[in-house]
Scaffold this motif. Structure first.
Motif, PDB file in Angstrom:
ATOM      1  N   ARG A 176       0.754  -1.395   0.128  1.00  0.00           N
ATOM      2  CA  ARG A 176       0.290  -0.072   0.133  1.00  0.00           C
ATOM      3  C   ARG A 176       0.666   1.405  -0.105  1.00  0.00           C
ATOM      4  NH1 ARG A 176      -3.525  -3.270   2.584  1.00  0.00           N
ATOM      5  NH2 ARG A 176      -5.393  -2.948   2.532  1.00  0.00           N
ATOM      6  N   GLU A 177       2.434   1.404   0.797  1.00  0.00           N
ATOM      7  CA  GLU A 177       2.660   2.104   0.853  1.00  0.00           C
ATOM      8  C   GLU A 177       3.149   2.860  -0.844  1.00  0.00           C
ATOM      9  OE1 GLU A 177       2.642   0.456   3.467  1.00  0.00           O
ATOM     10  OE2 GLU A 177       1.386   1.999   4.958  1.00  0.00           O
ATOM     11  N   MET A 181       3.093   6.821  -2.139  1.00  0.00           N
ATOM     12  CA  MET A 181       3.256   7.469  -3.254  1.00  0.00           C
ATOM     13  C   MET A 181       3.704   7.189  -4.497  1.00  0.00           C
ATOM     14  SD  MET A 181       6.210   8.356  -1.291  1.00  0.00           S
ATOM     15  CE  MET A 181       7.977   9.063  -1.905  1.00  0.00           C
ATOM     16  N   GLU A 182       3.755   6.699  -5.388  1.00  0.00           N
ATOM     17  CA  GLU A 182       2.854   6.781  -6.803  1.00  0.00           C
ATOM     18  C   GLU A 182       2.045   7.454  -6.691  1.00  0.00           C
ATOM     19  OE1 GLU A 182       5.037   6.026 -10.495  1.00  0.00           O
ATOM     20  OE2 GLU A 182       5.375   5.056  -8.450  1.00  0.00           O
ATOM     21  N   VAL A 183       0.816   7.314  -6.393  1.00  0.00           N
ATOM     22  CA  VAL A 183      -0.589   7.869  -7.250  1.00  0.00           C
ATOM     23  C   VAL A 183       0.012   9.787  -6.460  1.00  0.00           C
ATOM     24  CG1 VAL A 183      -2.412   7.547  -7.183  1.00  0.00           C
ATOM     25  CG2 VAL A 183      -1.659   5.620  -7.134  1.00  0.00           C
ATOM     26  N   TRP A 184       0.257   9.276  -4.007  1.00  0.00           N
ATOM     27  CA  TRP A 184      -0.106  10.730  -4.758  1.00  0.00           C
ATOM     28  C   TRP A 184       0.655  11.488  -4.881  1.00  0.00           C
ATOM     29  CZ3 TRP A 184      -3.536   7.189  -3.282  1.00  0.00           C
ATOM     30  CH2 TRP A 184      -5.470   7.082  -3.159  1.00  0.00           C
ATOM     31  N   GLY A 185       1.822  11.158  -4.410  1.00  0.00           N
ATOM     32  CA  GLY A 185       3.366  12.046  -4.664  1.00  0.00           C
ATOM     33  C   GLY A 185       3.853  11.704  -3.248  1.00  0.00           C
ATOM     34  N   ASN A 191      -4.755   8.541   3.906  1.00  0.00           N
ATOM     35  CA  ASN A 191      -4.152   7.262   4.740  1.00  0.00           C
ATOM     36  C   ASN A 191      -4.752   6.148   3.956  1.00  0.00           C
ATOM     37  OD1 ASN A 191      -6.899   7.577   4.253  1.00  0.00           O
ATOM     38  ND2 ASN A 191      -7.458   7.938   6.434  1.00  0.00           N
ATOM     39  N   THR A 192      -4.015   4.826   4.544  1.00  0.00           N
ATOM     40  CA  THR A 192      -4.904   3.808   3.721  1.00  0.00           C
ATOM     41  C   THR A 192      -6.178   3.405   2.925  1.00  0.00           C
ATOM     42  OG1 THR A 192      -4.343   2.498   5.467  1.00  0.00           O
ATOM     43  CG2 THR A 192      -2.490   2.583   4.044  1.00  0.00           C
ATOM     44  N   ARG A 193      -7.535   4.224   3.744  1.00  0.00           N
ATOM     45  CA  ARG A 193      -8.743   3.597   3.624  1.00  0.00           C
ATOM     46  C   ARG A 193      -8.559   5.221   2.258  1.00  0.00           C
ATOM     47  NH1 ARG A 193     -10.559   5.949   8.666  1.00  0.00           N
ATOM     48  NH2 ARG A 193     -11.969   7.025   7.249  1.00  0.00           N
ATOM     49  N   GLY A 221      -2.533  -8.243   4.677  1.00  0.00           N
ATOM     50  CA  GLY A 221      -1.520  -7.292   5.375  1.00  0.00           C
ATOM     51  C   GLY A 221      -0.764  -7.410   4.501  1.00  0.00           C
ATOM     52  N   ILE A 222      -0.962  -7.109   3.212  1.00  0.00           N
ATOM     53  CA  ILE A 222       0.024  -5.924   2.258  1.00  0.00           C
ATOM     54  C   ILE A 222       0.333  -5.155   1.142  1.00  0.00           C
ATOM     55  CG2 ILE A 222       2.435  -6.810   0.616  1.00  0.00           C
ATOM     56  CD1 ILE A 222       2.114  -9.416   1.018  1.00  0.00           C
TER      57      ILE A 222
END
Length: 229
Positions: A176-177, A181-185, A191-193, A221-222
């Motif tokens: 998710r991280e 990072m890729e999508v929002w910069g 947040n992950t939600r 979990g990943i």
């Protein structure tokens, strides 16, 4: 760079336009400048630049109108929208006028240059405007088009980015991280939600049964994995 890359910079704030143009020229790009929508449209259609950096708020004709007009006249290269408010981006239904991507002001010049370099490299590797095919679908990220069984499916800018990242990384587990990072910069306060909500919306558009996804699978979990041979 082997061939001269042309960038059309459309920005009505003179200071910002000067700074961006100066920096891009120092990186070896040829910069064409416009400070309003009508001039921008003429320059883009006459000069056919490789990338258009387009301000969202322009005097006279808005950035979205410029983008619609050039897309209708067959311009299929990258259009990066410069927007002032990050929170509006998700509401911008980019498919209506074909924005490829966006960067939020105020932006860091290094980030802008990295983004452009990255996109140019990608474009030079695939001469024609890139398209990805999977199952009964076809994704054209530059013009923001997803066709499913030949019918147009509407994507937001962020959905377009997420889908493109998955298609470039098929069958790889993506945490998710990395995706955020890729999508929002870099500086995104997301947040992950929020990410999961976008994934749910994207699944509704590409999956036959969004509740048990065939392509966009969750890896517990990943993160996620886009499964397609």
């Amino acid at each position: 760079m082997s061939k001269e890359i042309k960038i059309a910079l459309v920005e009505d704030d003179e200071n910002l336009r000067f700074l961006v143009a100066e920096r891009l020229q120092s990186e070896g790009y040829k910069v064409l400048e416009a400070n309003n929508g009508d001039d921008a449209e003429k320059i883009i259609l006459n000069e056919q630049p490789d990338i258009v950096l387009l301000d969202w708020m322009l005097p006279g004709k808005q950035g979205s109108d410029v983008c619609t007009a050039i897309r209708e006249k067959g311009f299929d290269k990258l259009v990066i929208m410069m927007t002032a408010k990050a929170q509006d981006v998700d509401k911008i239904e980019a498919y209506n006028f074909g924005v490829s991507d966006y960067i939020t002001k105020p932006f860091n010049m290094d980030v802008l240059v990295a983004m452009i370099d990255n996109k140019i490299k990608f474009q030079l590797n695939s001469d024609k405007a890139e398209a990805y095919r999977f199952a009964n679908m076809e994704h054209h990220p530059n013009t923001h088009l997803l066709l499913k069984d030949g019918k147009k499916v509407e994507l937001t800018i962020l959905e377009n980015r997420i889908l493109l990242y998955f298609l470039k990384n098929r069958n790889k587990v993506i945490n998710r991280e990395e995706l955020m990072m890729e999508v929002w910069g870099y500086n995104a306060d997301v947040n992950t939600r929020t990410l999961d909500m976008h994934i749910v919306r994207l699944r509704k558009k590409i999956e036959d049964n969004p509740d048990s996804p065939q392509y966009l699978q969750t890896v517990r979990g990943i993160g996620y994995k886009f499964v397609y041979e």
